[in-house]
Design an enzyme around this catalytic site. Structure first.
Site, PDB file in Angstrom:
ATOM      1  N   ASP A 170       6.242  20.436 -47.862  1.00 29.15           N
ATOM      2  CA  ASP A 170       6.732  21.007 -49.108  1.00 29.15           C
ATOM      3  C   ASP A 170       6.245  20.220 -50.308  1.00 29.15           C
ATOM      4  O   ASP A 170       5.910  20.802 -51.342  1.00 29.15           O
ATOM      5  CB  ASP A 170       8.260  21.061 -49.112  1.00 29.15           C
ATOM      6  CG  ASP A 170       8.793  21.575 -50.439  1.00 29.15           C
ATOM      7  OD1 ASP A 170       8.439  22.715 -50.796  1.00 29.15           O
ATOM      8  OD2 ASP A 170       9.521  20.843 -51.121  1.00 29.15           O
ATOM      9  N   LYS A 196      13.607  21.135 -48.047  1.00 31.62           N
ATOM     10  CA  LYS A 196      13.905  19.818 -48.605  1.00 31.62           C
ATOM     11  C   LYS A 196      15.396  19.498 -48.499  1.00 31.62           C
ATOM     12  O   LYS A 196      15.790  18.386 -48.121  1.00 31.62           O
ATOM     13  CB  LYS A 196      13.452  19.784 -50.066  1.00 31.62           C
ATOM     14  CG  LYS A 196      13.600  18.443 -50.755  1.00 31.62           C
ATOM     15  CD  LYS A 196      12.807  18.431 -52.066  1.00 31.62           C
ATOM     16  CE  LYS A 196      13.227  19.528 -53.009  1.00 31.62           C
ATOM     17  NZ  LYS A 196      12.401  19.582 -54.221  1.00 31.62           N
TER      18      LYS A 196
END
Length: 433
Positions: A170, A196
């Site tokens: 990410d 996340k």
């Protein structure tokens, strides 16, 4: 994936032609991009194909999981502080203009008895990043090893840190989306946020999903779908998740930028500050505390009595920051004044966000340094009286050649009229599983 061979052009073409990516294809492309076998150019093409073609719920869930397993995961379920189990909860905003709420919010929740492990990001597109704001404080470091995060959660009740080893896929995609025009994609936003947040190990999550001109997604229906998608992803991983839809047609507060927003957050922590920032801080804190069953404190009271400020100062000091050093302000400034009297009309959040980006508070390429002192001060909020000749906006930057482009972004993004604008509720809706 044994016996199956993938290559980037084939995966790109599949999505370009509106096909569905298989679980194996998603696993491969995320892993290959993370370790460098898929180039930025190839991933940029795939991101644009996803932006234009979308992903279904299955693809989005798998994309999220592939990013989640690309790195380490934190776990606080074994922790006890002062003899009691540590209760953790976090909040995430989908990105707004002038949104400095995280700073007083984390402190208020910690002062009420819950702990907040917050993996935060940097600016994305026209929206500001929490880490960029905090790093305008001299000495502040967001690079915390897991052991430091755990200790700080016990000592302070909060830690705000760079994702680091959490969901490294990410981190790479986040930076690439920022400079390739692929930020405003519902599946990419949902998977980025949740990979996340799931990796950081919080026990529950409250989402602040922005709606309006300054949001990543503009329409209420899109934002509602985004909230529902992220809530479902949380449930899939046994993390209770709820969301507020909040208005982002107008910037939050009276400042946008990095250090300017920190200064305004300190005003809120001192018991003052703009009413909208205070309202959203208190409401989100109440949602977070309710979600984890912590009912012993009043977030509004922590702002009034200084206990939230004490937590914030302790957090900053624990992470090397020095609040005694004045916050930076751009060396050059330009002030726009009212040509007529009347009432301040709507201020367009997107126009302000792009203005601040042009001034140097955001990035135009991955890894670019931001100017901590760049930003804008809004002297009048919508509905407030305006006198001819008085200041409306002050723009700050260290590079005065930016003023022309910044003023052009702001032009047309505000008005002064005879009547106040129609008021909009700050909190539009509350969405739960």
């Amino acid at each position: 994936m044994t016996g199956v061979t993938f290559d980037a052009p084939t995966v790109i073409r599949t999505k370009r032609d509106d096909g569905r990516l298989s679980d194996a294809a998603i696993d491969w492309v995320i892993e290959a991009y993370t370790d460098g076998r898929v180039t930025d150019e190839q991933m940029s093409a795939l991101l644009m194909a996803i932006f234009l073609r979308g992903m279904d719920h299955r693809e989005t869930a798998r994309w999220t999981e592939a990013m989640l397993v690309s790195g380490a995961r934190m776990d606080f379920t074994d922790m006890r502080c002062d003899g009691r189990p540590l209760v953790t909860v976090d909040k995430h905003s989908t990105g707004g203009v002038g949104d400095k709420v995280t700073l007083p919010l984390v402190a208020a929740v910690a002062a009420c008895g819950a702990a907040v492990p917050q993996a935060s990001g940097r600016g994305l597109g026209h929206t500001g990043g929490t880490l960029d704001k905090l790093e305008s404080i001299v000495g502040f470091s967001a690079d915390l090893p897991t052991a430091r995060v755990r200790q700080q959660l016990c000592d302070v009740g909060a830690a705000i840190f760079a994702a680091g080893r959490l969901a490294p896929a990410d981190a790479k995609l986040y930076a690439l989306r920022d400079v390739t025009g692929t930020v405003e994609s519902l599946p990419l936003i949902a998977s980025s946020v949740m990979s996340k947040k799931l990796a950081e190990g919080a026990g529950a999550l409250v989402l602040d999903v922005k709606v309006g001109s300054g949001a990543l997604l503009k329409s209420e229906s899109q934002c509602r779908e985004l909230a529902e998608t992220m809530i479902a992803l949380g449930a899939r991983h046994d993390v209770p998740t709820a969301a507020l839809l909040t208005d982002m047609n107008c910037p939050l507060g009276r400042t946008a930028g990095n250090a300017l927003e920190v200064a305004e957050a300190l005003e809120v922590l001192a018991g003052g500050g703009p009413a909208d920032v205070v309202q959203l801080t208190v409401q989100l804190a109440a949602e977070m505390l309710n979600l984890v069953g912590v009912h012993g404190g009043d977030p509004a009271q922590t702002l009034r009595n200084g206990t939230a400020m004490d937590r914030f100062r302790a957090l900053v000091a624990a992470q090397g920051g020095d609040l005694s050093v004045p916050l930076p302000v751009g060396a050059c400034s330009e002030t726009l004044t009212a040509s007529r009297g009347g009432t301040m009309g709507d201020i367009d959040a997107m126009a302000v966000g792009l203005t601040v980006w042009r001034l140097g508070a955001g990035r135009s390429r991955p890894g670019e340094r931001v100017q901590p002192g760049a930003g804008i001060r809004m002297h009048r909020r919508p509905g407030e009286p305006v006198a001819a000749g008085e200041p409306l906006f002050t723009l700050y930057t260290d590079t005065p050649e930016r003023f022309g482009a910044a003023m052009a972004e702001l032009d047309g993004g505000w008005s002064v009229g005879a009547a106040p604008p129609v008021p909009r509720p700050l909190i539009i809706d509350r969405i739960t599983p």
